[in-house]
Design an enzyme around this catalytic site. Structure first.
Site, short mmCIF file in Angstrom:
data_model
loop_
_atom_site.label_atom_id
_atom_site.label_comp_id
_atom_site.label_asym_id
_atom_site.label_seq_id
_atom_site.Cartn_x
_atom_site.Cartn_y
_atom_site.Cartn_z
N HIS A 174 0.82 -1.21 0.00
CA HIS A 174 0.00 0.00 0.00
C HIS A 174 0.86 1.28 0.00
O HIS A 174 0.55 2.26 0.69
CB HIS A 174 -0.98 0.00 1.18
CG HIS A 174 -1.59 -1.34 1.44
ND1 HIS A 174 -2.44 -1.94 0.56
CD2 HIS A 174 -1.44 -2.22 2.46
CE1 HIS A 174 -2.80 -3.13 1.03
NE2 HIS A 174 -2.19 -3.32 2.17
N CYS A 175 1.96 1.25 -0.79
CA CYS A 175 2.86 2.40 -0.93
C CYS A 175 3.53 2.77 0.39
O CYS A 175 3.95 3.90 0.58
CB CYS A 175 2.14 3.63 -1.50
SG CYS A 175 1.52 3.40 -3.14
N ASP A 176 3.61 1.82 1.29
CA ASP A 176 4.30 2.06 2.56
C ASP A 176 5.35 0.97 2.71
O ASP A 176 5.08 -0.10 3.21
CB ASP A 176 3.31 2.02 3.73
CG ASP A 176 3.95 2.48 5.02
OD1 ASP A 176 5.19 2.40 5.11
OD2 ASP A 176 3.23 2.91 5.92
#
Lengths: 394, 139
Positions: A347-349
């Site tokens: 999730h882009c983390d």
């Protein structure tokens, strides 16, 4: 709530990927269609009536955003392509010139890549605030990392994976007592919870229209006026200068000096309609509804013994989990076969797994048009011992 | 191949993949790749001697299709010449992309002969072999 406003909900899909982007109501798509069919002109480029109409609608949207986040002036609002561009402009247009090599920035490992990476590229010292046992970020975590060299605290209002809502007002109050500026990534909070930049005393804020029923490709950059004055253009070109010669560039006043080139005019205009739409439902109503729906869903999911849920105790809109023994992507593809849309991955983390120990998860993110019946269908689908096998599609 | 056998092969190779774990031996050629459309990621080590693929190891996190296809491919490739492996990969990728292919050389890789029906799985099914192909074509 308000399901009739979304054509796509007339199909069989169950959309639980609102953290990635929200669905678009008819009033927003109508607004975009109206632009292209009735006044498809550039903004701030022509003196003829249709162009003036377009320019006025564009500026009315700026006023609308100002009211939506309770800024003091419309001059504190810049339209961008999204929260990512807003954050890059804040960091490269302001902090690149305001920080020196000894200055420190406090982030956390549950922030989105669009907040962490521009600071990493800047080469400043970054300190990562610890997360609580349940992966929440608190003022206490942040304050423990503050030194005399801390100049910036940068954080999301609502984190995009864990989903915890941070106490921005208290964090800003603490920061300002210590001469620290605060950058707030509001991508997951605008249209989901009340954002009042004046009451919270936020210095810089970034948001994306598409996360709260608005069009793709439209972002918001807010900065207090005294800070906005000192943001330097990261991109320059048409529309940002009042004159230039061989040896001199004279930029327009803010915010126009920061909106180079042709903007997403229909998107900006539709943002005003988006805000009207969200206000007609009420942000507080949305937040309460989603919170109750999440409580319902988490209670049901917690009864399934084949799930590992990582953020049970959050009061928000996201649930992250894995089916035991099943890779997150396989779970999402299995649910897709049942017309249930969820996100799988990091999730882009990219750094959160250093804290949680889990690299990839399935994320369910709710919004006001989701229903108890949809939650029941998700629970029913996940209450299955053969998810991996059925995910293969073979 | 019967669907039950396909599923059994895929699940076995996902749950107990061949040659998982890297050696970090410098005599191996190493390459990594990430599926741009999803979250699959592999690190692959390949040892080639006198034109023969002696060993292949891998590590990473990936879905059942990506992991099992790589595991089955590794089992099929070890001991083959570089040219033989490239030919198998070429025919395997043709199969995945619904083109004419030689089924006689694919053996257990035929478990993926209907993967073209799932567009999102095609990149998963070829992630591992693409890395191996890249190593062999450039070494």
């Amino acid at each position: 709530m308000h399901r009739d406003d979304f054509n796509i909900l007339n199909t069989n899909i169950i959309y639980f990927d609102n953290g990635a982007t929200s669905l678009k109501p008819k009033c927003v798509t109508d607004s975009i269609n109206k632009y292209y069919s009735e006044y498809p002109m550039n903004a701030h480029r022509g003196d003829y009536n249709l162009s003036m109409l377009t320019s006025n609608l564009y500026e009315k949207s700026r006023d609308k955003v100002k009211e939506f986040i309770n800024a003091k002036s419309s001059k504190e609002i810049v339209f961008t392509s999204g929260a990512t561009e807003s954050l890059n402009m804040i960091i490269n247009g302001y902090f690149k010139h305001a920080l020196n090599s000894n200055d420190e920035v406090i982030l956390s490992k549950s922030e989105h890549a669009s907040l962490i990476l521009p600071f990493m590229e800047l080469g400043v010292k970054i300190k990562y605030a610890d997360l609580d046992e349940d992966y929440k970020l608190s003022l206490d975590n942040i304050s423990q990392k503050v030194t005399n060299n801390t100049k910036v605290i940068a954080l999301s209002h609502i984190s995009n994976v864990i989903g915890d809502k941070r106490d921005i007002k208290s964090i800003c109050e603490f920061a300002h007592k210590n001469n620290i500026l605060v950058v707030v990534d509001a991508a997951q909070s605008l249209g989901h919870t009340l954002v009042d930049v004046t009451d919270m005393d936020i210095d810089f804020l970034a948001g994306s229209a598409h996360k709260f029923c608005g069009p793709m490709g439209v972002g918001i950059l807010y900065a207090k006026e005294e800070l906005m004055k000192n943001i330097k253009p990261v991109t320059t070109g048409g529309g940002v200068t009042s004159s230039f010669r061989e040896d001199e560039i004279v930029y327009k006043d803010y915010p126009f000096n920061l909106e180079a080139g042709t903007r997403n005019v229909p998107g900006v205009i539709a943002l005003a309609d988006t805000i009207d739409y969200i206000n007609s439902i009420g942000v507080n109503t949305i937040e309460e509804y989603v919170s109750d729906l999440r409580k319902y869903l988490i209670t049901k999911l917690s009864k399934l013994d084949n799930l590992d849920i990582y953020n049970k105790d959050i009061d928000g809109s996201t649930i992250i989990f894995n089916v035991k023994g099943v890779f997150a992507q396989d779970t999402s593809l299995y649910l897709d076969k049942k017309n249930i849309c969820v996100r799988s991955g990091d999730h882009c983390d990219k750094m959160l797994h250093e804290v949680t120990g889990v690299k990839n998860t399935v994320r369910v993110s709710l919004y006001f048009y989701n229903t108890i019946e949809e939650c029941d269908k998700l629970v029913e689908a996940l209450d299955n011992k053969n998810i991996l096998e059925e995910s293969l599609g073979i | 191949m019967d669907s039950n056998i396909k599923r059994e092969l895929i699940l076995d190779n996902f749950n107990y993949p061949n040659n998982k774990g890297l050696t970090n031996d410098p005599s191996y050629i190493k390459k990594s790749n990430k599926n741009p459309s999803c979250i699959d990621h592999f690190d692959i080590e390949l040892k080639i001697e006198d034109g023969i693929v002696k060993d292949i190891r891998f590590d990473g996190e990936a879905c059942a299709i990506a992991t099992s296809s790589l595991s089955i491919a590794i089992h099929r490739f070890i001991g083959k010449s570089k040219e033989e492996v490239l030919n198998i990969i070429d025919n395997y990728k043709k199969m995945v992309n619904e083109e004419e292919y030689d089924s006689s050389i694919l053996e257990d890789l035929l478990a993926f002969d209907e993967i073209y029906l799932q567009e999102s799985r095609k990149t998963c099914a070829t992630l591992g072999v693409n890395i191996i192909e890249d190593i062999l074509e450039n070494n």
